[in-house]
Design a protein around this motif. Structure first.
Motif, PDB file in Angstrom:
ATOM      1  N   SER A 141       1.157  -0.888  -0.385  1.00  0.00           N
ATOM      2  CA  SER A 141      -0.185   0.195  -0.352  1.00  0.00           C
ATOM      3  C   SER A 141       0.459   1.676   0.235  1.00  0.00           C
ATOM      4  CB  SER A 141      -1.124  -0.197   1.551  1.00  0.00           C
ATOM      5  OG  SER A 141       0.399  -0.411   2.495  1.00  0.00           O
ATOM      6  N   ARG A 187      -6.330  -4.630  -2.081  1.00  0.00           N
ATOM      7  CA  ARG A 187      -7.040  -3.403  -2.371  1.00  0.00           C
ATOM      8  C   ARG A 187      -7.601  -2.882  -2.583  1.00  0.00           C
ATOM      9  NH1 ARG A 187      -5.709  -1.137  -7.248  1.00  0.00           N
ATOM     10  NH2 ARG A 187      -4.500  -2.382  -8.735  1.00  0.00           N
ATOM     11  N   GLU A 232      -7.969  -2.370   3.775  1.00  0.00           N
ATOM     12  CA  GLU A 232      -6.941  -3.239   3.153  1.00  0.00           C
ATOM     13  C   GLU A 232      -6.631  -4.232   3.317  1.00  0.00           C
ATOM     14  OE1 GLU A 232      -3.879  -2.712   1.427  1.00  0.00           O
ATOM     15  OE2 GLU A 232      -4.202  -0.993  -0.295  1.00  0.00           O
ATOM     16  N   ASN A 275      -6.391   2.634   1.882  1.00  0.00           N
ATOM     17  CA  ASN A 275      -5.014   2.869   1.179  1.00  0.00           C
ATOM     18  C   ASN A 275      -5.929   4.579   0.330  1.00  0.00           C
ATOM     19  OD1 ASN A 275      -7.196   2.706  -0.895  1.00  0.00           O
ATOM     20  ND2 ASN A 275      -6.402   0.201  -1.005  1.00  0.00           N
TER      21      ASN A 275
END
Lengths: 353, 252, 364
Positions: A206, A318, A324, C242
């Motif tokens: 990430s 992802r 995540e 993210n």
């Protein structure tokens, strides 16, 4: 001259490249497809045609600075991440293949030498000390190598190193570094550095950036290229000590050369994406099932398969949920059952022999 | 040329080899005979350079064609890929076998009578077939010396016959110095010019097979009464064989 | 004041005994409390020597007592917060209090604990007996508190105030929390969903990026209170996310935690992805202030954090005199006169003074 029926007939044209070639085409197509899908998939919705157009533009004008958010997401977030995942997967797979050959044991993987644990300690120490970025990566690499040197020092008895002592020394050094990581977790700030260490140890892409790609590339490429160069030698190193030596192999220094190359690969990988388990053991086996045991075909198969597998796993990690999913969770979920099957098969075959 | 010069090997206080000297020139074939535990394997390892000598030295070319009893490889490789490993020393660390090396490997397989299963997987071959492939690998090294560890020991009679015939053929070609260990004196009679007897009670005996492989020597060597018999071979030529005169139910 | 206090104490039925003891006068001031694990806690006299193992309670004890004399041991990370933050300047003596009584994992060090000779040890409840048993086995008096919601915060602060024999200190504090909460909610309760900007609080940013769902999340509690909604409400628990996910949420405001010393708003502005979010484009990225304690989790200064955020989220609805409120609160909590420089430091004026809405926090 002892002859048998059919012996005099000129050797049939060997079809050694028939099936492997088809398999390789299949593997490369899978890798390219997984990379393409991965570049188009993600939490931020970019239509596929738009993503492809952005990619095309990015390839045509690599120097251009992306300005819109979808361009940046595709070119600055996804592209380096996919590339890093592919390189790390390939590196771990090829490192595992090399080690399994050298140890003549299909059940070893890069963390057997304590390299991953040493590298992990380097990273955890850096996080505790508040060191980020390039210096962190430097510490990871340095301590991965330190673990290897420790293994070498411990396993060298009377000027000789035996495979078994290397495995045991790897276990000792690995355990020591694992304990040191636990110690660091014990003294880490539970509000900031502890979650950082825990997450980092889990392994993730990430934090991938082009900068990290550049950091990891030299070690991963160099290591993989060296192992590729050693592909025939690995067939020989996989022989019994006396056989290999009788064929002119300087087993000990050559084995250490492989370990060093593995340290370079694993250190580079851990530095940018933490400890990622299972790839180094599962992929070499899958590759062996597909193309056989000859390292000259096995290594490239492991590279392509490892890269494709890692890209697919990371894409799932992802984009499946808002959060995540830790990579280690998925690789273990896939890897552990495969490993269990391999283990059963390995011992069943050994019994039959 | 391969051999040992005044080689002494001790395991702790036990002396396994004591100032053992022999040498085999190119064109000759030597059988090392002895009961189990008398140092056959140690002598072989010493020649190959795998056994540290407490005294003396070894005499060997840089690469010796070595044929182990069973191939250790658990890797699934084709027989030709095993044989081509013989070229390793020429190729160096990063070298890859090219078409010429593969041709050499196939030629070696042909010479060892193993060409018909060149493309079969090594680990799927029978014990006898594997030994032929390993012999081909040793031949592919191109070494003027060939060392075999108890060839045929684990094989049935038909395969022993096949292997010994092959060894004898290699001996007749007179282009190698051949050394093999065996516990069966008949193997020496079948395929060796000279024999080295590692006697349990004194210095080793070395000399032409016809002079050394005799019942009195063998009785001292094995502590079993031995008889020498003359036989009619298949093609009518006379053959000699030694037999142990075991005591037992039908012993004369 | 007593009425206010009684309201809070209604959940702590047995605290009444303490009141009786107080009014009895002749009797020693016996104190009985039921802690968050439902355990009875008895003190023959108000606690004079307190060890706090949970991090935020060190500054909590100082605030409730109005000084450092009763604090005899704390978490190492409470001590670093005191040394590095403004509390160390207000109470220089606090820097000499021992921190060897516990590891940062809340596991008590019994020897050091015994040496500190506390008459009360505050420890986390709801985290299993392993971190509690060493205290009770050593014959020490443990008070277990639970972390998370505003209600729990008020309850455990009341317990501690009662235990140190200063129930009069907690009344105004709870009253203040209640008053500010009601005042803010009165203006935001009727807001339509469309009028509630999305706010993303990042509990971690530098290595992994983490955000939390709404359940049991104190940050989400005050984000909702001030008339916003949490961008990460859909997550369950705390999770790593993210940058792509942040871009997809595209929050109106980004709040950065005060836990990571190296983290400031430039982390967002310098990032190619995050700098294109609405929050960054409109300069609405703020790092949580660090006062007597960090303003992200519940603590004695929480209402200041709510006012700060309310002013930033809905400047058209709120116009708190934050600097004035801070000076008053610090006077009450720590008997300390905040300087303008102190306030600038707490609010990170040098780093985010130019952020949207921040000019109203500037010294006049």
């Amino acid at each position: 001259m002892v002859t048998y029926a059919g012996e005099a007939v000129a050797s049939p044209t060997p079809r050694r490249h028939g099936r492997p070639t088809l398999i390789f085409i299949g593997l490369v197509v899978t890798l390219l497809a997984s990379i393409l899908v991965s570049l188009c998939a993600g939490r931020f919705s970019v239509p596929v045609d738009r993503a492809l157009a952005i990619l095309w533009q990015g390839l045509l004008h690599p120097g251009a600075t992306p300005t819109t958010i979808d361009e940046r997401i595709v070119l600055l977030v996804r592209a380096p991440r996919v590339l890093l995942a592919a390189m790390a997967g390939a590196g771990l797979a090829v490192a595992g293949t090399g080690l399994q050959g050298v140890f003549r044991n299909p059940l070893v993987s890069p963390d057997i030498l304590g390299i991953s644990q040493g590298a992990a300690f380097g990273g955890a120490l850096a996080i505790i000390l508040g060191i980020w970025g390039l210096p962190l990566i430097g510490m990871v690499f340095l301590l991965g190598l330190a673990a290897l040197v420790g293994v070498g020092f411990l396993s060298r008895i009377n000027g000789r190193t035996e495979t078994v002592t290397v495995i045991l020394a790897g276990l000792v050094v690995g355990s020591m570094f694992t304990a040191l990581v636990s110690l660091l977790q014990f003294i880490a700030d539970p509000n900031s550095s502890l979650p950082a260490i825990v997450f980092w140890l889990m392994g993730s892409f990430s934090t991938a950036t082009w900068e990290r790609v550049l950091i990891a590339t030299p070690g991963l490429l160099l290591g993989t290229a060296l192992l590729w160069g050693l592909r025939f030698r690995l067939n020989l190193l996989a022989l019994e000590e006396t056989e290999a030596r009788s064929l002119g192999v300087r087993t000990e220094p050559e084995r250490w050369l492989v370990f060093l190359v593995v340290a370079v690969i694993v250190g580079s990988q851990v530095a940018v994406s933490g400890i990622i388990g299972w790839i180094g053991i599962v992929i070499p086996h899958a590759a062996r099932l597909l193309v056989g045991h000859d390292h000259r075909t096995l290594l490239p198969a492991a590279v392509v398969l490892g890269a494709a597998f890692m890209v697919i796993i990371d894409t799932l990690a992802r984009s499946a949920t808002s959060a995540e999913i830790p990579l280690g969770v998925i690789t273990a979920l896939v890897g552990a059952p495969v490993f269990a099957l391999l283990l059963r098969r390995y011992y069943r075959e050994r019994k039959e022999q | 040329m391969i051999g040992l010069n005044g080689a002494t090997v001790r395991f702790g206080s036990r002396v396994v080899l004591e100032t053992l000297s022999f040498s085999v020139p190119v064109g000759r074939s030597l059988a090392i005979l002895g009961p189990n535990g008398r140092g056959k394997t140690t002598a072989l390892c010493a020649m190959l350079g795998f056994q540290r000598l407490d005294a003396g030295s070894r005499l060997a070319p840089p690469i010796v064609g070595y044929v182990p009893q069973t191939g250790s490889s658990n890797q699934r490789l084709k027989a030709v890929d095993v044989a081509v490993m013989g070229c390793a020393a020429r190729l160096g660390l990063f070298g890859q076998p090219g078409p010429a090396d593969i041709d050499a490997a196939r030629a070696a397989l042909q010479r060892a009578g193993a060409l018909r299963f060149a493309d079969a997987f090594f680990d799927r071959l029978s014990g006898g077939e594997r030994q032929l492939v390993l012999l081909a690998r040793a031949l592919a090294t191109g070494s003027p010396a060939l060392v075999l560890d108890e060839p045929g020991a684990a094989l049935d009679l038909a395969n022993q016959q096949r292997l010994l015939a092959l060894l004898d053929e290699l001996r007749r070609a007179q282009d190698k110095a051949i050394v093999f260990t065996t516990h069966d004196p008949n193997h020496a009679l079948a395929a060796a010019d000279d024999a080295l007897l590692l006697m349990p009670d004194g210095p080793a005996l070395c000399g032409p097979v016809t002079e050394v492989v005799t019942p009195p020597h063998l009785e001292r060597l094995y502590s079993v009464p031995m008889r020498l018999v003359e036989l009619q071979g298949m093609s009518g030529t006379p053959h000699r064989a030694v037999l142990p005169a075991f005591a037992g139910a039908r012993a004369a | 004041m007593v009425v206010q206090w009684m309201k809070t104490a209604s959940v702590l039925a047995s605290v009444g005994t303490a009141l009786l003891a107080l009014s009895g006068g002749a009797l020693a001031q016996q104190i009985d409390i039921t802690d968050h694990e439902g355990r009875p806690v008895h003190l023959d006299a108000p606690a004079q020597r307190i060890v706090t193992i949970p991090m935020p309670m060190a500054s909590g004890v100082i605030a409730l007592d109005g000084g450092t004399s009763k604090l005899v041991g704390m978490n190492p990370l409470s001590l670093t917060a005191i040394r590095e933050g403004i509390l160390g300047r207000i109470f220089p003596a606090a820097a000499n209090i021992t921190d060897s009584v516990t590891g940062t994992d809340f596991m008590p060090n019994v020897e050091a604990l015994a040496a500190a000779n506390p008459d009360l040890v505050i420890q986390w409840g709801g985290r299993g007996n392993d971190i509690v048993d060493p205290i009770t086995n050593a014959g020490l008096n443990a008070l277990l508190i639970k972390y998370g919601t505003e209600e729990l915060t008020r309850q455990y602060m009341t317990m501690v105030a009662t235990a140190i024999g200063k129930p009069e200190r907690i009344g105004p504090l709870v009253e203040w929390r209640d008053k500010v909460e009601k005042e803010i909610e009165a203006k935001t309760a009727g807001l339509a969903a469309a009028d509630r900007p999305s706010v993303l609080y990042l509990g971690n940013a530098l290595s992994s990026i983490t955000a939390s769902g709404d359940k049991g999340n104190y940050n989400a509690f005050y984000i909702n209170m001030v008339g916003a909604r949490s961008a990460s409400a859909g997550l369950s628990g705390s999770a790593a996310i993210n940058k792509e996910q942040i871009a997809e949420w595209n929050p109106d405001i980004i709040l950065l935690n005060a836990f990571e010393p190296q983290l400031d708003v430039n982390w967002v502005y310098d990032d190619p992805i995050l700098s294109l979010t609405k929050a960054a484009q409109n300069h609405r990225v703020y790092k949580m202030p660090l006062g007597g304690y960090r303003w992200d989790p519940p603590n004695q200064e929480s209402p200041l954090g709510w006012m700060w955020l309310a002013d930033l989220v809905h400047p058209e609805l709120f116009n708190f005199d934050l600097r004035g409120e801070m000076k008053t609160a610090y006077q009450t909590l720590y008997n300390y006169q905040l300087t303008d420089a102190d306030i600038d430091g707490i609010l990170w004026m040098d780093k985010q003074g130019t952020a949207t809405g921040y000019d109203r926090f500037k010294a006049k």
